[in-house]
Scaffold this active site. Structure first.
Site, short mmCIF file in Angstrom:
data_model
loop_
_atom_site.label_atom_id
_atom_site.label_comp_id
_atom_site.label_asym_id
_atom_site.label_seq_id
_atom_site.Cartn_x
_atom_site.Cartn_y
_atom_site.Cartn_z
N SER A 161 8.37 -11.39 -1.17
CA SER A 161 8.36 -11.26 0.30
C SER A 161 7.00 -11.68 0.87
O SER A 161 6.92 -12.23 1.97
CB SER A 161 8.71 -9.82 0.73
OG SER A 161 7.71 -8.92 0.35
N LYS A 179 -1.12 -9.80 -19.31
CA LYS A 179 -2.28 -10.62 -18.95
C LYS A 179 -1.98 -12.09 -19.17
O LYS A 179 -1.00 -12.45 -19.83
CB LYS A 179 -3.51 -10.20 -19.76
CG LYS A 179 -3.35 -10.40 -21.25
CD LYS A 179 -4.60 -10.00 -22.01
CE LYS A 179 -4.41 -10.14 -23.52
NZ LYS A 179 -5.58 -9.78 -24.28
N ARG A 192 0.41 -9.63 -13.88
CA ARG A 192 -0.45 -9.86 -15.05
C ARG A 192 -1.92 -9.88 -14.63
O ARG A 192 -2.23 -10.32 -13.52
CB ARG A 192 -0.12 -11.21 -15.71
CG ARG A 192 1.19 -11.19 -16.45
CD ARG A 192 1.54 -12.58 -16.92
NE ARG A 192 2.86 -12.59 -17.53
CZ ARG A 192 3.08 -12.41 -18.83
NH1 ARG A 192 2.08 -12.26 -19.68
NH2 ARG A 192 4.31 -12.41 -19.29
N ILE A 247 -5.57 -11.31 -14.55
CA ILE A 247 -6.19 -12.64 -14.62
C ILE A 247 -7.47 -12.52 -15.44
O ILE A 247 -8.32 -11.68 -15.14
CB ILE A 247 -6.52 -13.15 -13.19
CG1 ILE A 247 -5.26 -13.19 -12.32
CG2 ILE A 247 -7.23 -14.50 -13.21
CD1 ILE A 247 -4.17 -14.12 -12.78
N ASN A 278 -5.82 -11.63 -4.02
CA ASN A 278 -4.70 -10.76 -4.40
C ASN A 278 -4.40 -9.82 -3.24
O ASN A 278 -5.29 -9.52 -2.42
CB ASN A 278 -5.12 -9.93 -5.63
CG ASN A 278 -4.03 -8.99 -6.09
OD1 ASN A 278 -2.86 -9.35 -6.15
ND2 ASN A 278 -4.40 -7.75 -6.40
N HIS A 306 -3.09 -5.93 -2.55
CA HIS A 306 -2.94 -4.67 -3.27
C HIS A 306 -2.46 -3.59 -2.30
O HIS A 306 -3.01 -3.46 -1.20
CB HIS A 306 -4.28 -4.27 -3.90
CG HIS A 306 -4.17 -3.02 -4.71
ND1 HIS A 306 -3.65 -3.02 -5.98
CD2 HIS A 306 -4.47 -1.74 -4.41
CE1 HIS A 306 -3.64 -1.78 -6.43
NE2 HIS A 306 -4.13 -0.98 -5.51
C1 GRF Z 1 3.39 -5.98 -3.02
O1 GRF Z 1 3.64 -4.67 -2.59
C2 GRF Z 1 1.96 -6.15 -3.43
O2 GRF Z 1 1.07 -5.31 -2.77
C3 GRF Z 1 1.96 -5.81 -4.89
O3 GRF Z 1 3.22 -6.29 -5.37
C4 GRF Z 1 4.16 -6.30 -4.30
C5 GRF Z 1 4.80 -7.66 -4.26
O4 GRF Z 1 5.87 -7.72 -3.36
N1 GRF Z 1 0.82 -6.42 -5.54
P1 GRF Z 1 6.59 -9.10 -3.03
O5 GRF Z 1 7.10 -9.69 -4.34
O6 GRF Z 1 5.62 -10.00 -2.35
O7 GRF Z 1 7.73 -8.72 -2.14
#
Ligand code: GRF
Length: 209
Positions: free
Chosen positions: A29, A81, A109, A111, A125, A127
């Site tokens: 998403s 990883k 994984r 990096i 990234n 998070h």
């Molecule tokens: C997200 O909630 C992101 O914060 C985490 O993994 C999820 C990925 O969701 N790292 P999507 O595949 O982008 O829907």
């Protein structure tokens, strides 16, 4: 006959130095929100490719629907990883598509050194917490377990630590009294979909200036 949307996309592709490679393992998403931001003219960038370590991940399908090169690149023999031969294969693919920013979007994984050194300060990234709180897995569950009242999401550069790199954008999400891990994560994702394009816009502007 070229429609306006295609024209805008083409112009963006020519002007921008930002060529994003999106790496993900799941439903994608966040990948979709980056593609949409570019197509809507909100982000001056192009998606160079989408790579996944899961052969049938929906993220690859999303990319293909938009005509974006999408490849499965194995992470074997490791499970958590990217190192060794797999790392070399990722570097090769990223160079083949001429990516200059790598956006991890649900890439499950860690990096390691080889990729970090091949793309210094070029890997970002997203998070699901307000870092430095709750690094690691299932941060929304960690937030509920601690009883925090506000959590959120963070887009940050990737370094050799676990979710420790320099922060680019954060968005807050209030924790509601009846929240479950699922409802909280769903509301976090709404904010993630604003935060990721915003962070990439900041990077794009820095690269253009
Ligand atoms: C997200 O909630 C992101 O914060 C985490 O993994 C999820 C990925 O969701 N790292 P999507 O595949 O982008 O829907």
């Amino acid at each position: 006959m070229v429609d306006e949307k295609t024209m805008t996309k083409k112009n963006n592709d020519q002007k921008t130095p930002l060529r994003i490679a999106i790496l993900g393992s799941g439903k994608g998403s966040n990948c979709q929100c980056i593609i949409d931001a570019i197509e809507n003219g909100m982000l001056n960038a192009s998606v160079a490719c989408v790579l996944s370590d899961i052969e049938d991940a929906f993220i690859l399908e999303r990319a293909r629907k938009h005509g974006i090169p999408a490849e499965y690149v194995s992470g074997a023999p490791f499970k958590t990883k990217i190192e060794g031969e797999a790392e070399q294969n990722y570097i090769k693919a990223l160079r083949k598509y001429n990516a200059n920013i790598i956006a991890l979007a649900g890439f499950m994984r860690i990096i390691k050194k080889g990729l970090l050194e091949a793309f210094p300060n070029r890997i970002v990234n997203i998070h699901p917490s307000l870092l430095p709180a709750f690094p690691g897995m299932e941060s929304w569950k960690q937030a509920l377990d601690h009883g925090v009242k506000i959590t959120g999401c963070t887009v940050h550069f990737v370094d050799k630590g676990m979710d420790t790199g320099r922060i680019i954008v954060q968005r807050a999400v209030p924790v509601l009294r009846n929240d479950t891990a699922e409802t909280l994560h769903a509301r976090m994702q709404t904010e993630e979909h604003k935060a990721y394009p915003e962070a990439l816009r900041i990077i794009a502007e820095q690269m253009e200036s």
